[in-house]
Design a protein around this motif. Structure first.
Motif, PDB file in Angstrom:
ATOM      1  N   GLY A 148       1.087  -1.111  -0.391  1.00 59.84           N
ATOM      2  CA  GLY A 148      -0.008   0.255  -0.412  1.00 59.84           C
ATOM      3  C   GLY A 148       0.601   1.425  -0.064  1.00 59.84           C
ATOM      4  N   LEU A 149       0.231   2.271  -0.306  1.00 58.69           N
ATOM      5  CA  LEU A 149       1.333   3.516  -0.138  1.00 58.69           C
ATOM      6  C   LEU A 149      -0.361   4.856  -0.290  1.00 58.69           C
ATOM      7  CD1 LEU A 149       3.554   5.490  -1.458  1.00 58.69           C
ATOM      8  CD2 LEU A 149       2.404   5.387  -3.557  1.00 58.69           C
ATOM      9  N   THR A 150       0.245   5.611   0.651  1.00 57.36           N
ATOM     10  CA  THR A 150      -0.877   7.140   1.503  1.00 57.36           C
ATOM     11  C   THR A 150      -0.424   7.444   0.483  1.00 57.36           C
ATOM     12  OG1 THR A 150      -1.619   5.586   2.835  1.00 57.36           O
ATOM     13  CG2 THR A 150      -1.948   8.238   3.143  1.00 57.36           C
ATOM     14  N   ASN A 183      -2.033   1.834  17.449  1.00 62.54           N
ATOM     15  CA  ASN A 183      -2.655   0.542  16.968  1.00 62.54           C
ATOM     16  C   ASN A 183      -3.994   0.405  16.284  1.00 62.54           C
ATOM     17  OD1 ASN A 183      -0.167  -0.637  18.454  1.00 62.54           O
ATOM     18  ND2 ASN A 183      -2.023  -0.881  20.983  1.00 62.54           N
ATOM     19  N   TYR A 184      -4.160  -1.189  15.694  1.00 55.57           N
ATOM     20  CA  TYR A 184      -5.939  -1.353  15.273  1.00 55.57           C
ATOM     21  C   TYR A 184      -6.061  -2.338  14.435  1.00 55.57           C
ATOM     22  CZ  TYR A 184      -8.147  -1.843  10.383  1.00 55.57           C
ATOM     23  OH  TYR A 184      -8.764  -1.950   9.314  1.00 55.57           O
ATOM     24  N   PHE A 229     -12.623  -6.978  10.419  1.00 56.79           N
ATOM     25  CA  PHE A 229     -12.526  -7.860   9.476  1.00 56.79           C
ATOM     26  C   PHE A 229     -12.536  -9.313  10.004  1.00 56.79           C
ATOM     27  CE2 PHE A 229     -12.595  -4.113   6.066  1.00 56.79           C
ATOM     28  CZ  PHE A 229     -14.090  -4.146   6.005  1.00 56.79           C
ATOM     29  N   TYR A 269       0.161   5.063  11.590  1.00 60.37           N
ATOM     30  CA  TYR A 269      -0.929   5.710  11.113  1.00 60.37           C
ATOM     31  C   TYR A 269      -1.049   6.735   9.521  1.00 60.37           C
ATOM     32  CZ  TYR A 269      -3.365   4.317  15.363  1.00 60.37           C
ATOM     33  OH  TYR A 269      -4.131   3.560  16.292  1.00 60.37           O
ATOM     34  N   ARG A 324      -4.394  11.745   6.016  1.00 60.05           N
ATOM     35  CA  ARG A 324      -3.775  12.911   5.412  1.00 60.05           C
ATOM     36  C   ARG A 324      -5.254  13.735   5.232  1.00 60.05           C
ATOM     37  NH1 ARG A 324      -5.717  10.877  -0.343  1.00 60.05           N
ATOM     38  NH2 ARG A 324      -4.269  12.729  -1.037  1.00 60.05           N
ATOM     39  N   ALA A 346      -8.268  11.788   6.542  1.00 55.36           N
ATOM     40  CA  ALA A 346      -8.384  10.435   7.470  1.00 55.36           C
ATOM     41  C   ALA A 346      -7.211  10.464   8.030  1.00 55.36           C
ATOM     42  CB  ALA A 346      -8.320  10.184   5.309  1.00 55.36           C
ATOM     43  N   THR A 347      -7.594   8.562   8.306  1.00 58.71           N
ATOM     44  CA  THR A 347      -6.047   8.059   8.989  1.00 58.71           C
ATOM     45  C   THR A 347      -6.096   6.547   7.933  1.00 58.71           C
ATOM     46  OG1 THR A 347      -6.662   9.838  11.291  1.00 58.71           O
ATOM     47  CG2 THR A 347      -5.107   6.901  11.239  1.00 58.71           C
ATOM     48  N   ILE A 348      -4.620   6.456   7.887  1.00 62.79           N
ATOM     49  CA  ILE A 348      -4.752   5.402   7.006  1.00 62.79           C
ATOM     50  C   ILE A 348      -3.930   4.636   6.981  1.00 62.79           C
ATOM     51  CG2 ILE A 348      -4.514   4.229   4.346  1.00 62.79           C
ATOM     52  CD1 ILE A 348      -6.700   6.988   3.632  1.00 62.79           C
ATOM     53  N   VAL A 349      -4.288   3.440   7.540  1.00 63.82           N
ATOM     54  CA  VAL A 349      -2.871   2.281   7.462  1.00 63.82           C
ATOM     55  C   VAL A 349      -3.492   1.147   6.918  1.00 63.82           C
ATOM     56  CG1 VAL A 349      -3.402   2.496  10.330  1.00 63.82           C
ATOM     57  CG2 VAL A 349      -5.363   0.807   8.528  1.00 63.82           C
ATOM     58  N   ALA A 350      -2.117  -0.055   6.643  1.00 66.85           N
ATOM     59  CA  ALA A 350      -2.350  -0.944   5.734  1.00 66.85           C
ATOM     60  C   ALA A 350      -1.452  -1.488   6.941  1.00 66.85           C
ATOM     61  CB  ALA A 350      -0.778  -0.587   4.715  1.00 66.85           C
ATOM     62  N   ASN A 374      -1.329  -5.734   6.241  1.00 64.43           N
ATOM     63  CA  ASN A 374      -0.733  -7.013   6.148  1.00 64.43           C
ATOM     64  C   ASN A 374      -0.040  -6.349   5.777  1.00 64.43           C
ATOM     65  OD1 ASN A 374      -2.844  -8.670   7.706  1.00 64.43           O
ATOM     66  ND2 ASN A 374      -4.264  -7.577   6.657  1.00 64.43           N
ATOM     67  N   HIS A 375       0.507  -5.223   4.848  1.00 65.14           N
ATOM     68  CA  HIS A 375       1.882  -5.515   3.705  1.00 65.14           C
ATOM     69  C   HIS A 375       2.663  -4.653   4.322  1.00 65.14           C
ATOM     70  CE1 HIS A 375      -2.294  -6.593   1.166  1.00 65.14           C
ATOM     71  NE2 HIS A 375      -1.316  -6.595   0.823  1.00 65.14           N
ATOM     72  N   ASP A 405      -8.020   0.488  -3.180  1.00 70.15           N
ATOM     73  CA  ASP A 405      -7.918   1.768  -3.253  1.00 70.15           C
ATOM     74  C   ASP A 405      -6.925   1.284  -4.674  1.00 70.15           C
ATOM     75  OD1 ASP A 405      -6.036  -0.715  -3.538  1.00 70.15           O
ATOM     76  OD2 ASP A 405      -4.593  -0.111  -1.065  1.00 70.15           O
ATOM     77  N   GLN A 437      -1.627   8.160  -8.363  1.00 68.97           N
ATOM     78  CA  GLN A 437      -0.991   6.794  -8.006  1.00 68.97           C
ATOM     79  C   GLN A 437      -1.077   5.834  -9.270  1.00 68.97           C
ATOM     80  OE1 GLN A 437      -0.340   7.444  -3.368  1.00 68.97           O
ATOM     81  NE2 GLN A 437      -1.306   5.749  -4.141  1.00 68.97           N
ATOM     82  N   PRO A 483      -4.722  -3.082  -0.305  1.00 66.61           N
ATOM     83  CA  PRO A 483      -3.787  -3.225   1.048  1.00 66.61           C
ATOM     84  C   PRO A 483      -4.417  -1.863   1.946  1.00 66.61           C
ATOM     85  CG  PRO A 483      -1.958  -3.003  -0.481  1.00 66.61           C
ATOM     86  CD  PRO A 483      -3.400  -2.961  -0.928  1.00 66.61           C
ATOM     87  N   THR A 484      -4.505  -1.058   1.881  1.00 66.70           N
ATOM     88  CA  THR A 484      -4.998   0.176   2.464  1.00 66.70           C
ATOM     89  C   THR A 484      -5.452   0.422   3.188  1.00 66.70           C
ATOM     90  OG1 THR A 484      -5.065   1.836   1.043  1.00 66.70           O
ATOM     91  CG2 THR A 484      -2.958   1.420   1.697  1.00 66.70           C
ATOM     92  N   ARG A 485      -6.078   0.450   4.089  1.00 65.89           N
ATOM     93  CA  ARG A 485      -7.610   0.878   4.701  1.00 65.89           C
ATOM     94  C   ARG A 485      -7.899   2.267   4.911  1.00 65.89           C
ATOM     95  NH1 ARG A 485      -8.348  -4.157   6.040  1.00 65.89           N
ATOM     96  NH2 ARG A 485      -8.382  -5.909   4.524  1.00 65.89           N
ATOM     97  N   VAL A 486      -9.103   2.847   4.928  1.00 68.73           N
ATOM     98  CA  VAL A 486      -9.120   3.921   5.417  1.00 68.73           C
ATOM     99  C   VAL A 486      -9.540   3.299   7.606  1.00 68.73           C
ATOM    100  CG1 VAL A 486     -10.948   5.622   6.311  1.00 68.73           C
ATOM    101  CG2 VAL A 486      -9.851   4.697   3.949  1.00 68.73           C
ATOM    102  N   TRP A 487      -8.769   3.964   8.291  1.00 67.44           N
ATOM    103  CA  TRP A 487      -9.278   3.938   9.957  1.00 67.44           C
ATOM    104  C   TRP A 487     -10.487   5.149   9.935  1.00 67.44           C
ATOM    105  CZ3 TRP A 487      -6.552   5.079  14.496  1.00 67.44           C
ATOM    106  CH2 TRP A 487      -6.797   4.128  15.750  1.00 67.44           C
ATOM    107  N   ARG A 488     -10.507   5.467   9.806  1.00 71.10           N
ATOM    108  CA  ARG A 488     -10.654   7.052  10.736  1.00 71.10           C
ATOM    109  C   ARG A 488     -10.149   8.091   9.793  1.00 71.10           C
ATOM    110  NH1 ARG A 488      -8.153   7.900  16.345  1.00 71.10           N
ATOM    111  NH2 ARG A 488      -6.765   9.247  14.888  1.00 71.10           N
ATOM    112  N   VAL A 489     -12.024   8.786   9.888  1.00 77.23           N
ATOM    113  CA  VAL A 489     -12.212  10.290   9.488  1.00 77.23           C
ATOM    114  C   VAL A 489     -12.837  11.180  10.365  1.00 77.23           C
ATOM    115  CG1 VAL A 489     -13.488  11.039   7.390  1.00 77.23           C
ATOM    116  CG2 VAL A 489     -12.751   8.548   6.951  1.00 77.23           C
ATOM    117  N   GLU A 490     -12.126  12.318   9.992  1.00 76.70           N
ATOM    118  CA  GLU A 490     -12.735  13.355  10.647  1.00 76.70           C
ATOM    119  C   GLU A 490     -12.765  14.602  10.126  1.00 76.70           C
ATOM    120  OE1 GLU A 490      -9.695  13.595  14.632  1.00 76.70           O
ATOM    121  OE2 GLU A 490      -8.673  12.811  12.631  1.00 76.70           O
TER     122      GLU A 490
END
Ligand code: FAD
Lengths: 338, 301
Positions: free
Chosen positions: A118-120, A130-131, A135, A145, A148, A157-161, A163-164, B95, B129, B261-268
């Protein structure tokens, strides 16, 4: 090979000069690495750039992964992507960070695709946390974290990856502080492989042109910015005069740039430069979110606006409801008479 | 030159509000006006210029819900030769990595191409991207932030933006180009083509209409009617192909949310600084006191 768990920063350089964002990233990488108890690696690619590894060390790198090769003198996507891809696969860092420069945004996605990770893009903050995966129910510890603005800057938004690996992000220039340098640090230099096929070298740079920059807002200690409220090209003479008197640079909102009052180099905000000066004076700027994200980290903000409801006042430390054509001359006068 | 342009329908982020966001951080697109992504329009324009000058064809591909047929019709009206829509629930919530995988599989299915054009970035994500990632998956070179393109002695030259200037690259085809908006003016829809393609449709649309108009028709008969109408439209050049995950032979582990691979976890919502703001009177005394304070605090020298 077990993952090294290091945090890496792409040490972007051009003509032997490191980009400021590379140093900003080293600062944050150092903090995150200390939190995790791991080392910081700098990825340095270029030709005859060994000298820069000293600077990178002073700014916080424990290791410098160095690919020094004539074909890396000028940035080209494919050779750079190849070196970084191979180096990551050999050492398995857990995080790789790039500046969200034109080069970083050309390079990082290609590498993320190669590594199938992944890439943000365009982060404004990075933290460790932690996350809990909703699922799978798996609780992931110590993820990156990647924070962006999204949707035109209207939300964060806070994005996490989860499993990669590596976790990858590009980070906006100017949003993180350049760290203090420390001398006496010693970093290990690790040679990164630089071998290329003809196909990887096939793209030729025929011409490269750069106009000298008229203004360096990022380095400015004080910025006096004008917006649509300045009302015209001539009005910016007043903004320039205040900037000159107090030793600052001139910034602008996009509305002022679009109206042709001043050049695009001066634009502050989401599609301009992100700045964090000691003092930011906003004159006749309403304070749209796209402008605020580029200046709200300034240490002190003065806003001058006729409209007491203008959103710029929500980020201002000093609010002056009034006509800039009255207030700015008063400031010039007050400073001259100090 | 055989050109493929990847285009996206995006919510108009100028008019976006937090109300249009779902709790999981995805956009409720249905609640927003949808437009042709601005950079993609410029990508289409450059592709059309290449075709008009050097011959060949322009195909457009979009991925999204059926509503995205709107921008494919738009692209046809501006001069594109053919359009394809990737539409399948299993493509959704992707994504950039999963998106670029699906798009690159569609490009592979088309097969015959010299240049692929994308907009630099889409205004709903601003990531820039997908273009480079499609190029990587097709194993072809990329030129991002392109402003201008021309051909000479069998090579393609791209003038691209770099920080504070530009550079000119020479590439061999096939290659992928991402286009920065603002350098070329997209041509308007031609009146003749707009009328011609007004009725361009796709099989799922035909099917939905038949179902609505004939709720009691047996499934088998309905299928036949739909098939017949679709093939009539196809012959008239008025059918946009809609491809599913299966049609492009994609691996469902790599598409959509599953392949991301990426998940949006939180949005403010963006919160404003609530730090205290000092009110300064716009008078000689007020400004004088302010300047004194700033000098005292070493903000001003
Ligand atoms: C995708 C996107 C990216 C963008 N990127 C940027 C960016 O990077 N930077 C940026 O700045 N904008 C950006 N914008 C534009 C932004 O949304 C605003 O339109 C812009 O910032 C408005 O500029 P302004 O405040 O100068 O103009 P206005 O909003 O027109 O405000 C002018 C202000 O001046 C005040 N005024 C008028 N006369 C006087 C006077 N005599 N004295 C004092 N006050 C006076 C008025 O009360 C008003 O508040 C972007 C927009 C989008 C959609």
């Amino acid at each position: 090979m077990t993952p090294s768990q290091e945090i890496w920063v792409f040490a972007e350089q051009e003509n032997g000069e490191l980009k400021s964002v590379a140093l900003e990233l080293l600062g944050r990488a150092r903090e995150l690495a200390d939190e995790l108890g791991v080392e910081v690696g700098a990825l340095l690619l270029g030709s005859d750039v060994l000298d820069l590894s000293r600077t990178l060390t002073n700014y916080g790198a424990d290791k410098v992964y160095l690919a020094d090769h004539p074909e890396l003198k000028q940035y080209r996507t494919l050779p750079y992507a190849k070196v970084i891809d191979r180096t990551v696969q050999a050492h398995h860092p857990q995080i790789v960070l790039f500046g969200a420069t034109m080069i970083g945004r050309d390079l990082a996605p290609r590498i993320a695709s190669q590594l199938v990770t992944g890439l943000t893009a365009d982060c404004t903050d990075l933290q460790i946390g932690n996350y809990l995966d909703p699922f799978t129910g798996v609780d992931h510890q110590n993820l990156l974290y990647q924070i962006r603005p999204a949707f035109g800057g209207n939300v964060i938004a806070t994005i996490v990856a989860p499993n990669h690996r590596p976790q990858m992000a590009t980070v906006r220039e100017g949003v993180m502080k350049t760290p203090e340098t420390t001398t006496g640090r010693v970093a290990k230099i690790v040679k990164a492989p630089a071998e290329f096929t003809d196909a990887e070298l096939a793209v030729e740079i025929i011409e490269h042109y750069r106009k000298p920059k008229s203004v360096d807002l990022r380095a400015a200690r004080i910025i006096v910015s004008g917006g649509a409220g300045v009302g015209g090209k001539e009005g910016f003479d007043l903004i320039r005069e205040l900037a000159h008197v107090i030793g600052g640079e001139v910034g602008a909102s996009r509305a002022a740039v679009d109206a042709g009052y001043i050049g695009k180099d001066h634009q502050v905000g989401q599609t301009g430069t992100t700045v964090r000066p000691v003092l930011y004076i906003a004159c006749g700027i309403s304070g749209a979110v796209q402008h605020r994200v580029g200046m709200q980290e300034s240490a002190k903000i003065i806003a001058i606006n006729l409209d007491s409801d203008a959103p710029i006042f929500s980020v201002a430390h000093y609010s002056i409801v009034g006509d800039l054509y009255k207030v700015v001359p008063l400031m010039i006068q007050a400073y001259k008479n100090k | 030159m055989q050109c493929i342009v990847l285009i996206k329908q995006v919510p108009d982020t100028k008019n976006i509000t937090a109300k249009a966001m779902r709790d999981d951080g995805t956009v409720n697109r249905a609640a927003l006006p949808a437009i042709f992504n601005p950079d993609d329009l410029c990508a289409l324009e450059l592709a059309l210029r290449v075709r008009d000058q050097y011959g060949g064809s322009v195909r457009v591909i979009s991925m999204g819900p059926l509503r995205a047929l709107e921008i494919l019709r738009d692209a046809l009206s501006r001069g594109a030769d053919e359009a394809v829509l990737l539409s399948d629930k299993r493509f959704a919530a992707a994504d950039t990595l999963a998106t670029s995988y699906s798009l690159s599989e569609a490009v592979k299915k088309i097969g015959n191409y010299d240049l692929i054009f994308c907009g630099r970035q889409a205004i709903d994500g601003d990531t820039a991207q997908v273009g480079p990632q499609v190029a990587e998956k097709l194993n072809i070179p990329q030129a991002t932030y392109a402003q201008e393109i021309w051909k000479e002695n069998g090579k393609v030259f791209v003038r691209r933006e770099v920080e504070g200037g530009y550079e000119v690259l020479a590439l061999k085809t096939p290659a992928l180009i991402t286009v920065t908006g603002g350098y070329v003016l997209p041509r308007p829809r031609s009146a003749r083509r707009t009328i011609r393609f007004r009725n361009v449709t796709a099989k799922p649309e035909i099917e939905a209409r038949w179902k609505k108009e004939n709720p009691d028709m047996p499934a088998e008969e309905l299928d036949k009617k739909v098939e017949a109408e679709a093939s009539r439209c196809k012959q008239a050049g008025l059918l946009i192909d809609v491809w599913s995950v299966d049609d492009i032979g994609a691996d469902i582990k790599r598409t959509g949310l599953v392949g991301s691979p990426t998940r949006v976890w939180r949005v403010e919502n963006v919160t404003l600084h609530t730090g205290e703001s000092k009110k300064i009177e716009p008078t000689e005394d007020g400004i004088h006191a302010l300047v004194e304070e700033l000098i005292h605090d070493h903000v001003l020298g």
